[in-house]
Design an enzyme around this catalytic site. Structure first.
Site, PDB file in Angstrom:
ATOM      1  N   GLU A 226      10.111  36.982   8.893  1.00  0.00           N
ATOM      2  CA  GLU A 226       9.790  37.784  10.078  1.00  0.00           C
ATOM      3  C   GLU A 226       9.847  39.277   9.770  1.00  0.00           C
ATOM      4  OE1 GLU A 226      12.101  36.969  13.603  1.00  0.00           O
ATOM      5  OE2 GLU A 226      10.683  35.472  14.284  1.00  0.00           O
TER       6      GLU A 226
ATOM      7  N   HIS B  27      13.465  16.660  -8.081  1.00  0.00           N
ATOM      8  CA  HIS B  27      12.757  15.375  -8.122  1.00  0.00           C
ATOM      9  C   HIS B  27      11.583  15.369  -7.149  1.00  0.00           C
ATOM     10  CE1 HIS B  27      15.923  13.429 -10.606  1.00  0.00           C
ATOM     11  NE2 HIS B  27      16.588  14.470 -10.144  1.00  0.00           N
TER      12      HIS B  27
ATOM     13  N   LYS C 299       2.844  32.571  21.816  1.00  0.00           N
ATOM     14  CA  LYS C 299       3.480  32.524  23.143  1.00  0.00           C
ATOM     15  C   LYS C 299       2.447  32.799  24.234  1.00  0.00           C
ATOM     16  CE  LYS C 299       8.071  34.171  21.866  1.00  0.00           C
ATOM     17  NZ  LYS C 299       8.979  35.312  21.976  1.00  0.00           N
TER      18      LYS C 299
END
Ligand code: PA5
Length: 446
Positions: A286, A307, A421
């Site tokens: 951010e 792995h 948003k």
């Protein structure tokens, strides 16, 4: 030094001249941060927070934590992003990722309001059945949708279970000191409140009430946490990157970014560090990912991910580097025993500690990955104590700010988070978004 930086696995990737070339820019970034002349300078309250915080509120946090420990079997922390990650990361680091399943005299702690999953919230409600519960609603703005929905559901749950009066005593709100819907609601209902300071942004707020109340409820020592951060504040206060490891880390990331490394992978060899990686990803993602710039922060836990992602790191696109966080001392030690029949062929490890094996795994991996063209920065942290965590948090926060200034971005805003948003509000039919709703729906249903 609380956190040390080892650069030996960068040789061949970064030259002496590059260090020298960046040092004056680091000095400038330091001055911008400390004189308050850089971008986002109204959000730098975290810089001296470890020594300059509200002591009266700090005492109130400890009292509230004791009350919650005494009257609750379950403590629910509602929040998202910076109002969630730091507390969870600290509890998993200091206690355990298995904290809730451990024998203890503190409440189980659950985090919610960090997604919009009805399944996750329903599961949590079922877990709470028949148990004594308290909740901490955390939102700086007081308007974030995900936690607001969870808070509405859980408030109703508490009020049904205890009645309004008793529920009120079990609800704690952490938000802005004066503004926002949450503050208004808390004042109206008489909930105890804690403050997110104006000049501290969400992702820099773990050492405020945002992180401190949940961390204290887990039984961790928040005095020691703040003491570690205060030590780091002093240690990393010097403008010279050659003697300030925090600035050296910021500079190294920038040097590697400039030469085409686009992804930084934070590596740990301890599962209890997994959520710290999530906290770090938010902090750096951010803060730096804007204006079409920024390192992409990723993370792995080794040897687990050797792995899986290990293959890519060894031989995939050469656009990444690793930052490994190592701890000098294990939290708990285990030694490998003897099997007279040696059926599993492991007797060559008899008497060795698992930390020793983990260390060899690191050494083998760092050599393999650097041979494969992946530069490695190594950070050394003394142990898993509250002091070390406080220092590590401060180290990463300050390095992030300096790194952002070196990149030429505002490390304290997050304008991009608003885009989803706005669309979501419009699509949900929130009043005031009527025009956008029509336009977005037309695009979706073409
Ligand atoms: O770092 C940030 O500022 C964000 O991640 C916020 O913490 C997050 O969006 C939650 O915001 P709020 O605390 O206002 O609910």
């Amino acid at each position: 030094m609380s956190v040390r930086v080892d650069t030996q696995h960068l040789s061949g990737f970064v030259g002496e001249n590059e260090y020298k070339a960046l040092a004056p820019q680091v000095k400038l970034a330091h001055e911008m941060l400390h004189n308050g002349t850089g971008l986002g300078n109204d959000f730098i309250g975290w810089v001296d927070l470890p020594t300059n915080y509200d002591k009266e509120e700090f005492a109130r946090i400890k009292e509230a934590a004791k009350r919650i420990q005494a009257n609750s079997q379950v403590f629910i922390v509602i929040g998202i992003g910076g109002s969630y990650l730091g507390a969870r990361a600290a509890i998993e680091f200091l206690k355990s990722p298995n904290y809730n399943n451990m024998k203890k005299d503190t409440p189980d702690i659950y985090f919610t309001g960090n997604s919009i999953s009805s399944t996750a919230l329903s599961e949590l409600l079922a877990i709470c059945e028949g148990k004594d519960v308290s909740i901490n609603m955390i939102s700086k703005s007081g308007t974030t949708t995900e936690p607001a929905i969870a808070f509405r559901v859980l408030r109703e749950f508490l009020e049904k279970k205890y009645g309004k009066e008793e529920a009120r005593k079990r609800i704690y709100c952490t938000t802005d000191k004066a503004r926002g819907t949450l503050k208004q609601l808390a004042t109206k209902e008489g909930y105890e409140t804690f403050v997110v300071p104006d000049d501290v942004g969400g992702r820099y707020s773990v050492l405020t009430a945002v992180g401190l109340l949940p961390i204290a409820v887990s039984g961790a020592d928040i005095d020691a946490l703040m003491a570690g951060a205060a030590k780091a504040q002093q240690e990393y206060n010097n403008a010279d990157m050659f003697t300030n490891p925090c600035y050296l880390y910021a500079a190294l990331r920038n040097m590697l970014y400039r030469k085409g490394k686009e992804i930084e992978i934070l590596v740990s060899y301890e599962p209890c560090y997994t959520m710290m990686c999530e906290w770090w990803k938010q902090l750096y993602g951010e803060s730096e990912g804007k204006d079409n710039k920024g390192l992409f922060p990723a993370s792995v836990v080794f040897s687990t991910d050797l792995h899986s992602m290990g293959q890519y790191i060894q031989q995939g696109r050469r656009s990444l580097f690793e930052t490994v966080v190592l701890f000098d001392k294990a939290k708990q030690e285990l030694y490998i025993g003897n099997d007279p029949e040696n059926v599993d062929g492991l007797n060559f490890l008899e008497g060795k500690s698992m930390s020793y094996v983990n260390e060899k795994a690191f050494e083998g991996t760092v050599l393999a990955h650097t041979d494969g063209g992946v530069p490695n920065i190594v950070l050394h942290v003394p142990d898993f104590s509250e002091e070390s965590l406080g220092a590590l948090i401060y180290f990463f926060e300050k390095a992030c700010a300096i790194s952002g200034y070196l990149l030429g971005v505002n490390p304290f805003d997050q304008p991009g988070v608003e885009s989803y948003k706005k669309n979501m509000f419009a699509l949900l039919g929130k009043p005031g978004y009527e025009e956008q709703k029509e336009a977005l729906e037309a695009r979706l249903h073409k």
